[in-house]
Design an enzyme around this catalytic site. Structure first.
Site, PDB file in Angstrom:
ATOM      1  N   GLY A  94      -3.378 -17.999  30.360  1.00 27.41           N
ATOM      2  CA  GLY A  94      -3.308 -19.122  31.295  1.00 27.41           C
ATOM      3  C   GLY A  94      -2.074 -19.034  32.171  1.00 27.41           C
ATOM      4  O   GLY A  94      -2.108 -19.364  33.359  1.00 27.41           O
ATOM      5  N   ARG A 122     -11.132 -22.825  30.941  1.00 25.84           N
ATOM      6  CA  ARG A 122      -9.985 -23.753  31.042  1.00 25.84           C
ATOM      7  C   ARG A 122      -9.842 -24.307  32.463  1.00 25.84           C
ATOM      8  O   ARG A 122     -10.196 -23.648  33.436  1.00 25.84           O
ATOM      9  CB  ARG A 122      -8.715 -23.025  30.579  1.00 25.84           C
ATOM     10  CG  ARG A 122      -8.842 -22.637  29.099  1.00 25.84           C
ATOM     11  CD  ARG A 122      -7.656 -21.852  28.603  1.00 25.84           C
ATOM     12  NE  ARG A 122      -6.448 -22.663  28.611  1.00 25.84           N
ATOM     13  CZ  ARG A 122      -5.242 -22.173  28.331  1.00 25.84           C
ATOM     14  NH1 ARG A 122      -5.099 -20.888  28.033  1.00 25.84           N
ATOM     15  NH2 ARG A 122      -4.191 -22.955  28.348  1.00 25.84           N
ATOM     16  N   ASP A 312       3.120 -25.765  21.846  1.00 22.64           N
ATOM     17  CA  ASP A 312       2.621 -24.509  21.260  1.00 22.64           C
ATOM     18  C   ASP A 312       2.916 -24.399  19.765  1.00 22.64           C
ATOM     19  O   ASP A 312       2.397 -23.496  19.096  1.00 22.64           O
ATOM     20  CB  ASP A 312       3.224 -23.308  22.002  1.00 22.64           C
ATOM     21  CG  ASP A 312       2.672 -23.188  23.424  1.00 22.64           C
ATOM     22  OD1 ASP A 312       1.621 -23.790  23.712  1.00 22.64           O
ATOM     23  OD2 ASP A 312       3.304 -22.493  24.240  1.00 22.64           O
ATOM     24  N   LYS A 339      -6.542 -25.682  25.297  1.00 22.50           N
ATOM     25  CA  LYS A 339      -5.720 -24.467  25.129  1.00 22.50           C
ATOM     26  C   LYS A 339      -6.657 -23.282  24.873  1.00 22.50           C
ATOM     27  O   LYS A 339      -7.835 -23.343  25.167  1.00 22.50           O
ATOM     28  CB  LYS A 339      -4.724 -24.674  23.990  1.00 22.50           C
ATOM     29  CG  LYS A 339      -3.637 -25.704  24.308  1.00 22.50           C
ATOM     30  CD  LYS A 339      -2.713 -25.194  25.390  1.00 22.50           C
ATOM     31  CE  LYS A 339      -1.675 -26.222  25.800  1.00 22.50           C
ATOM     32  NZ  LYS A 339      -0.961 -25.821  27.010  1.00 22.50           N
TER      33      LYS A 339
HETATM   34  C1  S3P Z   1       3.398 -22.339  29.293  1.00 17.90           C
HETATM   35  C2  S3P Z   1       3.181 -23.684  29.391  1.00 17.90           C
HETATM   36  C3  S3P Z   1       2.364 -24.452  28.443  1.00 17.90           C
HETATM   37  C4  S3P Z   1       2.141 -23.681  27.149  1.00 17.90           C
HETATM   38  C5  S3P Z   1       1.761 -22.257  27.410  1.00 17.90           C
HETATM   39  C6  S3P Z   1       2.837 -21.539  28.186  1.00 17.90           C
HETATM   40  C7  S3P Z   1       4.235 -21.669  30.311  1.00 17.90           C
HETATM   41  O1  S3P Z   1       1.119 -24.735  29.031  1.00 17.90           O
HETATM   42  O2  S3P Z   1       1.190 -24.323  26.339  1.00 17.90           O
HETATM   43  O3  S3P Z   1       1.544 -21.569  26.189  1.00 17.90           O
HETATM   44  O4  S3P Z   1       4.663 -20.517  30.100  1.00 17.90           O
HETATM   45  O5  S3P Z   1       4.487 -22.288  31.347  1.00 17.90           O
HETATM   46  P1  S3P Z   1       0.892 -26.023  29.988  1.00 17.90           P
HETATM   47  O6  S3P Z   1       1.706 -25.842  31.203  1.00 17.90           O
HETATM   48  O7  S3P Z   1      -0.586 -26.001  30.307  1.00 17.90           O
HETATM   49  O8  S3P Z   1       1.274 -27.218  29.185  1.00 17.90           O
END
Ligand code: S3P
Length: 426
Positions: A94, A122, A312, A339
């Protein structure tokens, strides 16, 4: 699909370094690619997700080469990326998809970014909307990947976010590098701030006042970036040490950025024995050695503004809750449903299979402890953090557990199952 067998452990002890922080590694690669000249990144994460980011940047003409512990990135400046010849593949990541989209929105070429089945499920509207407001043309599959982005000169915006997501914040700030004037975001509550810290380190003026973060576009300076150990990986070993008797573990150079390591505070309140040694600071990121030992845990609760700061770590915290005295509540955690898996469901299902007392609702769950867990046939549902959290649960359970889809751990921590063998006494 790899199935790992986990047998009950007696204790865990020793010293280790966890892989480099995944969030910082993605940002280090992306910002170094946009900088003028060579950057050297120390301790880049070995995670598959981070390889995806590196490969996407390579597909746009950036040279990235490993040199022992260091990774050298030949930055080509903000306007140096080339149109990729094929679809960019973010895999399961993501962060790759959402942050890179911010950069692609500022390019004079069109590109498509896609991911695996989990990532295609997602929500991407959360980044598409502000990037379109800035002037990028983006087409989606009903708000999801693949995304085709036609970028160009962007207009700065002042964007009010509806979720406290570091990925959304970062996508807008990175797009702001390609807009003239001030780009800002207002976040509903604090989320991890690695992007802001690294941008400042590389010479971009970023101000942050309460929950409003503003950036003025500027050239990025190449240089050295030190990646701390990943707190979200270290948490699995911390959990094992808290739960197994006679355990004592030192974890070197773990990132302790306060927007990431709030689980330490929660654990301390729950009675965990832990100490920090050799505190250090590199490129705005705090790091230290963590010394952890067997602990008697009390129930704990997490809600509201705390949630983005531990998002996380919740799979492992849920396993700890099953061994803590009393009822632990995880409230306002609806983001877990979108997630790498529906983590409320995958946590609850696996805990129940092991005999834990758990109750689930739409945006939360509670765990009543302590319960002696029993070994079970568990499923990662293709989610790295579920695979690892339940491997730790298996170590403290009675009888053997099987973790189906254990290979998912490689998404953030390829060495994880090997290190269990090295650190654990059975
Ligand atoms: C992350 C932000 C978080 C986290 C992901 C990594 C990042 O997600 O859960 O594992 O590196 O910016 P969200 O921005 O969707 O909360």
């Amino acid at each position: 699909m790899a199935t790992e067998k986990i047998i009950p452990a007696k204790k865990i002890d020793g010293k280790l370094s966890v892989p480099g922080d995944k969030s910082v590694s993605h940002r280090a690669l992306m910002l170094a690619a946009l900088a003028d000249g060579d950057s050297v990144i120390d301790g880049l994460s070995t995670a598959q997700d981070v390889h995806r980011t590196a490969d996407c940047l390579r597909a746009m003409g950036i040279e990235i080469a490993a040199d022992g512990f260091a990774t050298v990135v030949r930055g080509k400046g903000k306007d140096g990326l080339q149109q990729p010849a094929k679809v960019l593949d973010a895999g399961n990541s993501g962060t790759t998809m959402r942050l890179l989209s911010g950069i692609l929105a500022g390019q004079r070429f069109a590109s498509t970014i896609d991911g695996d089945a989990s990532l295609r499920a997602r929500p991407m509207e959360r980044i598409v909307k502000p990037l379109q407001q800035m002037g990028a043309e983006i087409s989606t599959q009903n708000g999801k990947a693949p995304l085709t982005i036609r970028g160009g000169k962007l207009a700065p915006i002042s964007y009010e976010m509806t979720v406290a997501s570091a990925q959304v914040k970062s996508a807008v700030l990175l797009a702001g590098l390609f807009a003239e004037g001030e780009t800002s975001v207002l976040q509903p509550s604090v989320s991890r701030d690695h992007t802001e810290r690294l941008l400042r380190h590389m010479g971009v003026p970023v101000s942050s006042e309460k929950n409003r973060i503003a950036l003025q576009a500027a050239p990025l300076q190449a240089g050295k970036i030190v990646v701390p150990g990943d707190f979200s990986s270290a948490i699995f070993w911390m959990g094992a040490a808290f739960l197994l008797p006679d355990s004592n573990l030192s974890l070197y150079n773990v990132g302790l950025n306060a927007t990431r390591s709030y689980a330490l505070k929660i654990m301390q309140r729950a009675g965990a024995r832990l100490a920090l040694e050799s505190i250090d600071l590199h490129n705005g990121e705090e790091m230290a050695d963590l010394v952890v030992a067997s602990s008697q845990l009390q129930a704990f609760s997490i809600s509201g503004k705390e949630v983005p700061l531990v998002i996380d770590e919740i799979p492992l915290l849920a396993v700890l809750a099953s061994q803590a005295e009393g009822t632990s509540r995880f409230e306002d955690v609806g983001e877990l449903r979108i997630k790498e898996s529906d983590r409320i469901h995958t946590i609850v299902e696996n805990l129940q299979k092991m005999g834990a007392r758990v109750r689930e609702w739409q945006d939360g769950f509670e765990v009543e402890g302590p319960t002696k867990l029993h070994g079970a046939h568990l499923d990662s549902h293709g989610d790295h953090r579920i695979a690892m959290a339940f491997a730790i649960a298996g170590l403290v359970a009675e009888g053997e557990s099987l973790i189906e889809g254990a290979e998912a751990a490689g998404v953030s921590y390829p060495e994880f199952f090997q290190q269990i063998e090295e650190l654990v006494t059975f």
